[in-house]
Design an enzyme around this catalytic site. Structure first.
Site, PDB file in Angstrom:
ATOM      1  N   ASN A   8       1.069  -1.280  -0.241  1.00  0.00           N
ATOM      2  CA  ASN A   8       0.017   0.119  -0.294  1.00  0.00           C
ATOM      3  C   ASN A   8       0.868   0.722   0.151  1.00  0.00           C
ATOM      4  O   ASN A   8       1.159   1.570   1.173  1.00  0.00           O
ATOM      5  CB  ASN A   8      -1.147   0.338   1.842  1.00  0.00           C
ATOM      6  CG  ASN A   8      -1.694   1.094   1.683  1.00  0.00           C
ATOM      7  OD1 ASN A   8      -1.772   1.811   0.994  1.00  0.00           O
ATOM      8  ND2 ASN A   8      -2.396   1.903   2.448  1.00  0.00           N
ATOM      9  N   TRP A   9       1.129   1.893  -1.614  1.00  0.00           N
ATOM     10  CA  TRP A   9       1.639   2.818  -1.344  1.00  0.00           C
ATOM     11  C   TRP A   9       1.494   4.359  -0.367  1.00  0.00           C
ATOM     12  O   TRP A   9       1.659   5.176  -0.602  1.00  0.00           O
ATOM     13  CB  TRP A   9       2.417   3.434  -2.677  1.00  0.00           C
ATOM     14  CG  TRP A   9       3.151   2.631  -2.876  1.00  0.00           C
ATOM     15  CD1 TRP A   9       3.624   1.067  -3.014  1.00  0.00           C
ATOM     16  CD2 TRP A   9       4.174   2.630  -4.518  1.00  0.00           C
ATOM     17  NE1 TRP A   9       4.515   0.877  -3.140  1.00  0.00           N
ATOM     18  CE2 TRP A   9       5.030   1.897  -5.307  1.00  0.00           C
ATOM     19  CE3 TRP A   9       4.564   4.515  -5.362  1.00  0.00           C
ATOM     20  CZ2 TRP A   9       6.127   1.554  -5.757  1.00  0.00           C
ATOM     21  CZ3 TRP A   9       4.906   4.139  -6.266  1.00  0.00           C
ATOM     22  CH2 TRP A   9       5.715   2.832  -6.564  1.00  0.00           C
ATOM     23  N   LYS A  10      -0.244   4.158   0.286  1.00  0.00           N
ATOM     24  CA  LYS A  10      -0.318   4.974   0.551  1.00  0.00           C
ATOM     25  C   LYS A  10      -0.449   6.293  -0.664  1.00  0.00           C
ATOM     26  O   LYS A  10       0.037   6.684  -1.679  1.00  0.00           O
ATOM     27  CB  LYS A  10      -0.373   5.519   2.248  1.00  0.00           C
ATOM     28  CG  LYS A  10       0.281   3.915   2.759  1.00  0.00           C
ATOM     29  CD  LYS A  10       0.060   4.630   4.526  1.00  0.00           C
ATOM     30  CE  LYS A  10      -0.009   3.097   4.580  1.00  0.00           C
ATOM     31  NZ  LYS A  10       0.224   3.447   5.468  1.00  0.00           N
ATOM     32  N   HIS A  92      -9.231   1.411   5.247  1.00  0.00           N
ATOM     33  CA  HIS A  92      -7.509   1.623   6.172  1.00  0.00           C
ATOM     34  C   HIS A  92      -8.443   2.399   7.539  1.00  0.00           C
ATOM     35  O   HIS A  92      -9.047   3.343   7.035  1.00  0.00           O
ATOM     36  CB  HIS A  92      -6.674   1.671   4.922  1.00  0.00           C
ATOM     37  CG  HIS A  92      -5.996   1.565   5.558  1.00  0.00           C
ATOM     38  ND1 HIS A  92      -5.083   2.727   6.533  1.00  0.00           N
ATOM     39  CD2 HIS A  92      -4.610   0.879   5.294  1.00  0.00           C
ATOM     40  CE1 HIS A  92      -3.880   1.960   6.706  1.00  0.00           C
ATOM     41  NE2 HIS A  92      -3.891   1.012   6.108  1.00  0.00           N
ATOM     42  N   GLU A  94      -6.696   4.776   8.252  1.00  0.00           N
ATOM     43  CA  GLU A  94      -6.265   6.015   8.155  1.00  0.00           C
ATOM     44  C   GLU A  94      -7.260   6.345   7.075  1.00  0.00           C
ATOM     45  O   GLU A  94      -8.311   7.887   7.233  1.00  0.00           O
ATOM     46  CB  GLU A  94      -5.502   6.122   6.865  1.00  0.00           C
ATOM     47  CG  GLU A  94      -3.676   6.022   8.212  1.00  0.00           C
ATOM     48  CD  GLU A  94      -2.696   5.508   7.291  1.00  0.00           C
ATOM     49  OE1 GLU A  94      -2.417   5.438   5.787  1.00  0.00           O
ATOM     50  OE2 GLU A  94      -1.914   4.665   7.778  1.00  0.00           O
ATOM     51  N   GLU A 163      -4.874  -5.547  10.587  1.00  0.00           N
ATOM     52  CA  GLU A 163      -3.592  -4.066  10.708  1.00  0.00           C
ATOM     53  C   GLU A 163      -4.065  -3.677  12.426  1.00  0.00           C
ATOM     54  O   GLU A 163      -5.161  -2.702  12.105  1.00  0.00           O
ATOM     55  CB  GLU A 163      -3.559  -3.573  10.216  1.00  0.00           C
ATOM     56  CG  GLU A 163      -4.130  -4.333   8.641  1.00  0.00           C
ATOM     57  CD  GLU A 163      -3.085  -2.295   7.103  1.00  0.00           C
ATOM     58  OE1 GLU A 163      -1.728  -3.204   7.071  1.00  0.00           O
ATOM     59  OE2 GLU A 163      -3.829  -1.820   7.528  1.00  0.00           O
ATOM     60  N   GLY A 169       2.485   2.485  10.793  1.00  0.00           N
ATOM     61  CA  GLY A 169       3.687   3.177  10.358  1.00  0.00           C
ATOM     62  C   GLY A 169       4.632   3.575  11.652  1.00  0.00           C
ATOM     63  O   GLY A 169       5.618   4.472  11.777  1.00  0.00           O
ATOM     64  N   SER A 210       3.679  -2.283  10.210  1.00  0.00           N
ATOM     65  CA  SER A 210       5.783  -2.697   9.968  1.00  0.00           C
ATOM     66  C   SER A 210       5.979  -3.906  10.133  1.00  0.00           C
ATOM     67  O   SER A 210       6.761  -4.184  10.704  1.00  0.00           O
ATOM     68  CB  SER A 210       5.999  -1.890  11.745  1.00  0.00           C
ATOM     69  OG  SER A 210       5.195  -0.293  12.405  1.00  0.00           O
ATOM     70  N   GLY A 231       2.913  -1.305   4.466  1.00  0.00           N
ATOM     71  CA  GLY A 231       3.060   0.017   3.788  1.00  0.00           C
ATOM     72  C   GLY A 231       4.585   0.757   3.255  1.00  0.00           C
ATOM     73  O   GLY A 231       5.005   0.612   2.426  1.00  0.00           O
ATOM     74  N   GLY A 232       5.031   1.249   4.780  1.00  0.00           N
ATOM     75  CA  GLY A 232       6.491   2.560   4.660  1.00  0.00           C
ATOM     76  C   GLY A 232       7.449   0.502   3.379  1.00  0.00           C
ATOM     77  O   GLY A 232       7.968   1.369   2.329  1.00  0.00           O
TER      78      GLY A 232
HETATM   79  P1  PGA Z   1       3.102   0.386   7.643  1.00  0.00           P
HETATM   80  O1  PGA Z   1       1.138   0.687   7.233  1.00  0.00           O
HETATM   81  O2  PGA Z   1       3.751  -1.465   7.362  1.00  0.00           O
HETATM   82  O3  PGA Z   1       4.337   1.807   7.079  1.00  0.00           O
HETATM   83  O4  PGA Z   1       2.900   0.198   9.444  1.00  0.00           O
HETATM   84  C1  PGA Z   1       0.937  -0.741   6.785  1.00  0.00           C
HETATM   85  C2  PGA Z   1      -0.670  -0.342   6.433  1.00  0.00           C
HETATM   86  O5  PGA Z   1      -1.374   0.653   6.411  1.00  0.00           O
HETATM   87  O6  PGA Z   1      -1.391  -1.780   5.698  1.00  0.00           O
END
Ligand code: PGA
Length: 252
Positions: A8-10, A92, A94, A163, A169, A210, A231-232
């Protein structure tokens, strides 16, 4: 069950970052797991062009519940398909936080996505306060029920991502026992009340929050963990490729 490494590049990435996708594809021409990247909408069509004919699939990060219409700034499921997406991330944390998405809104999006031939990755997870209050299973139980009860889905078009909000993050992850507990609970729900005419047993359960090359293998070794939503660490081909390799190795 074939694993899924989903990235997920967000709200990250412009054209120059597509080089990472070229590297990922050339480094992993035929992985023993599925590989998906969900870039921002602006990169979707270009990424899909690069990924055409490769092992990489691309997906969206959200879609609107309506098929089309006056919804400035939103994107429809049909638009995602048109741009080359096969999947969409829904619910998600977010989006639940930043856009006040409720379980009911997410359910409506889910139904739209499936009806437009997108596979949905339904995200769920507890906040830190909820975990500390001992409410984790209640929360994820409510979220998975709201998303899947009486939903007509198959093991091919629904994926669940657990998650924990506090792990996203932050570099923090639950203990392996905590991840295993939630995944076993979710599997149980998918085999029972959330079973979707028997399809639930085959639905893949991803862990997210993470995930990185250094912790991927131990997470993938847990029962009922069928992949990750990353994510990251999905932004760089070297990191994401290492996670893909760890998942492929766990399956063999
Ligand atoms: P992260 O994000 O790997 O940067 O913790 C995961 C996600 O939000 O899907």
């Amino acid at each position: 069950m074939r694993g899924l490494a989903a990235g997920n590049w967000k709200m990250n990435g412009t054209a120059e970052d597509l080089d990472e996708i070229r590297k990922l594809i050339s480094g992993h021409p035929a992985p023993a797991c599925d590989m998906l990247i969900c870039p921002p909408a602006t990169l979707l069509a270009r990424m899909a062009d690069i990924a055409a004919g490769s092992a990489l699939q691309v997906g969206g990060q959200d879609c609107h519940p309506a098929p089309s219409g006056a919804h400035t700034g939103d994107i429809s499921a049909a638009m995602l398909r048109d741009a080359g997406a096969t999947h969409v991330i829904l619910g998600h944390s977010e989006r639940r936080q930043d856009h006040r998405e409720t379980d009911q809104m997410i359910r409506a999006k889910l139904e739209t996505a499936l009806s437009r031939n997108l596979a949905a990755i339904l995200c769920l997870g507890e906040t830190r306060e909820e975990r500390e209050g001992g409410q984790t299973l209640d929360i994820v139980g409510r979220q998975i029920a709201a998303g899947t009860r009486n939903l007509d889905y198959s093991a091919d078009n629904l994926i669940i991502a657990y998650e924990p909000v506090w792990a996203i993050g932050t570099g923090l992850t639950p203990t392996l026992a905590e991840i295993a507990e939630v995944h076993a609970f979710l599997r149980d729900q998918l085999q029972g009340a959330c079973g979707g005419k028997g399809a639930g047993a085959g639905v893949r359960l991803l862990y997210g929050g993470s995930v990185k090359p250094s912790n991927a293998a131990e997470i993938f070794a847990l029962p009922h963990v069928n992949g990750a939503l990353v994510g990251g660490a999905s932004l760089r081909a070297s990191d994401f490729g290492a996670i893909v390799q760890a998942l492929a190795a766990a399956a063999s």
